[in-house]
Design a protein around this motif. Sequence first.
Motif, mmCIF file in Angstrom:
data_model
loop_
_atom_site.group_PDB
_atom_site.id
_atom_site.type_symbol
_atom_site.label_atom_id
_atom_site.label_comp_id
_atom_site.label_asym_id
_atom_site.label_seq_id
_atom_site.Cartn_x
_atom_site.Cartn_y
_atom_site.Cartn_z
ATOM 1 N N UNK A 32 0.833 -1.204 0.000
ATOM 2 C CA UNK A 32 0.000 0.000 0.000
ATOM 3 C C UNK A 32 0.869 1.256 0.000
ATOM 4 N N UNK A 33 0.874 1.949 -1.117
ATOM 5 C CA UNK A 33 1.465 3.286 -1.198
ATOM 6 C C UNK A 33 0.895 3.973 -2.436
ATOM 7 N N UNK A 34 1.051 5.296 -2.474
ATOM 8 C CA UNK A 34 0.393 6.088 -3.507
ATOM 9 C C UNK A 34 1.291 6.469 -4.673
ATOM 10 N N UNK A 35 2.559 6.101 -4.632
ATOM 11 C CA UNK A 35 3.445 6.407 -5.766
ATOM 12 C C UNK A 35 3.288 5.351 -6.859
ATOM 13 N N UNK A 36 3.701 5.704 -8.059
ATOM 14 C CA UNK A 36 3.651 4.770 -9.178
ATOM 15 C C UNK A 36 4.801 3.779 -9.057
ATOM 16 N N UNK A 37 4.554 2.490 -9.158
ATOM 17 C CA UNK A 37 5.632 1.520 -8.963
ATOM 18 C C UNK A 37 6.517 1.379 -10.192
ATOM 19 N N UNK A 38 7.736 0.941 -9.960
ATOM 20 C CA UNK A 38 8.614 0.493 -11.036
ATOM 21 C C UNK A 38 8.412 -1.023 -11.123
ATOM 22 N N UNK A 39 7.582 -1.455 -12.069
ATOM 23 C CA UNK A 39 7.156 -2.848 -12.097
ATOM 24 C C UNK A 39 8.330 -3.816 -12.157
ATOM 25 N N UNK A 40 9.297 -3.538 -13.017
ATOM 26 C CA UNK A 40 10.398 -4.473 -13.220
ATOM 27 C C UNK A 40 11.344 -4.459 -12.030
ATOM 28 N N UNK A 41 11.810 -3.282 -11.646
ATOM 29 C CA UNK A 41 12.797 -3.182 -10.572
ATOM 30 C C UNK A 41 12.254 -3.695 -9.247
ATOM 31 N N UNK A 42 10.961 -3.506 -8.994
ATOM 32 C CA UNK A 42 10.372 -3.922 -7.723
ATOM 33 C C UNK A 42 9.698 -5.286 -7.810
ATOM 34 N N UNK A 43 9.683 -5.891 -8.987
ATOM 35 C CA UNK A 43 9.050 -7.205 -9.123
ATOM 36 C C UNK A 43 7.556 -7.169 -8.897
ATOM 37 N N UNK A 44 6.890 -6.101 -9.342
ATOM 38 C CA UNK A 44 5.448 -5.936 -9.136
ATOM 39 C C UNK A 44 4.681 -6.538 -10.315
#
Length: 319
Positions: free
Chosen positions: A135-147
């Motif tokens: 849970x957070x409101x920033x846009x994720x870095x899908x690749x770097x964070x494994x999202x």
Amino acid sequence: MKTSLPSGADRLDLLQTFVRIVESGSLSAAAVQLGTTQPTVSRRLQTLERTMGARLLQRSTHVMKLTPDGERCFAHASALLEDWQAMEADLRGARDVPRGTLRVVAPHAFGQEQLVAPLADYLRRYPEVSVQWLLHDRRPDFIAEGIDCAIQVGEVDDPSVVAILLAEVPRIVVAAPGVAEALGDPVQSDARGLQALPWLALNPYYQREVALHHQSTGEALRFAIAPRLATDSLYAMRSAALAGLGVCVSSAWLVQDDLRQGRLVHLAPDWQAVPLPVSLVYPPARHYPARLRSFLELMRAAMPGLIGLRAPGLPQRSG
């Protein structure tokens, strides 16, 4: 003494580790995403480099970058792994049961309140899946964070992702009864009188200007505000409104109980702010795992029925 080459399966593991190192930006991040240790990732990289007979990465204390051979290896490895995953999915067909770990990013307030019920339904339906609910409101870095995917409230302005529109969040003007008394009859009041009241702002959705639309005529109204309090937290804004600090434009779902209990008043109800789209966002790929596909299907069905939300008025978009 001749060094034995890794087997076919081991080579795939080495390539997957190499791709994850490059995409995540470090050996330690790759280790977290692969569920292993940094020394293991380092050994796999060394084994791959010995197998290929070439240095693939240049590493120093603070910098890691691909060598020319590494760039070619990364391109080939990424394509090979995608083809392998697509082949597995094709051969499994209907047997492709959702399993593994799904990593989802959701807005802080929305993820605590509205989305817990459909999340629980998803976990009950697919017992072989576990979820990391971030849970957070920033846009994720899908690749770097494994999202795997993110639930985003607001416009999706990144053309490099896939965005599936799930629902809309109506936004209404509310205030504590003491603040609303300045309008006389707040329910019948004209929205133009709202400008004279003290205001609260919610970054990034509105800061120095409020834009409203009449629900019947479509008339647009804009006016400047000098907020007494600006915050990036829905909960903080709601608490400030309950304390009588000012008027705010709130997501309808957040204040449903407050309106029923009389703690807040819906001002000029014929006027609303433009609703916020709710989208499921994820990076493009040739193959999507069953756990992601099933999560999308469930959220697409469940989201418009949540309290304070509604079905989207615009067609769905994919990129």
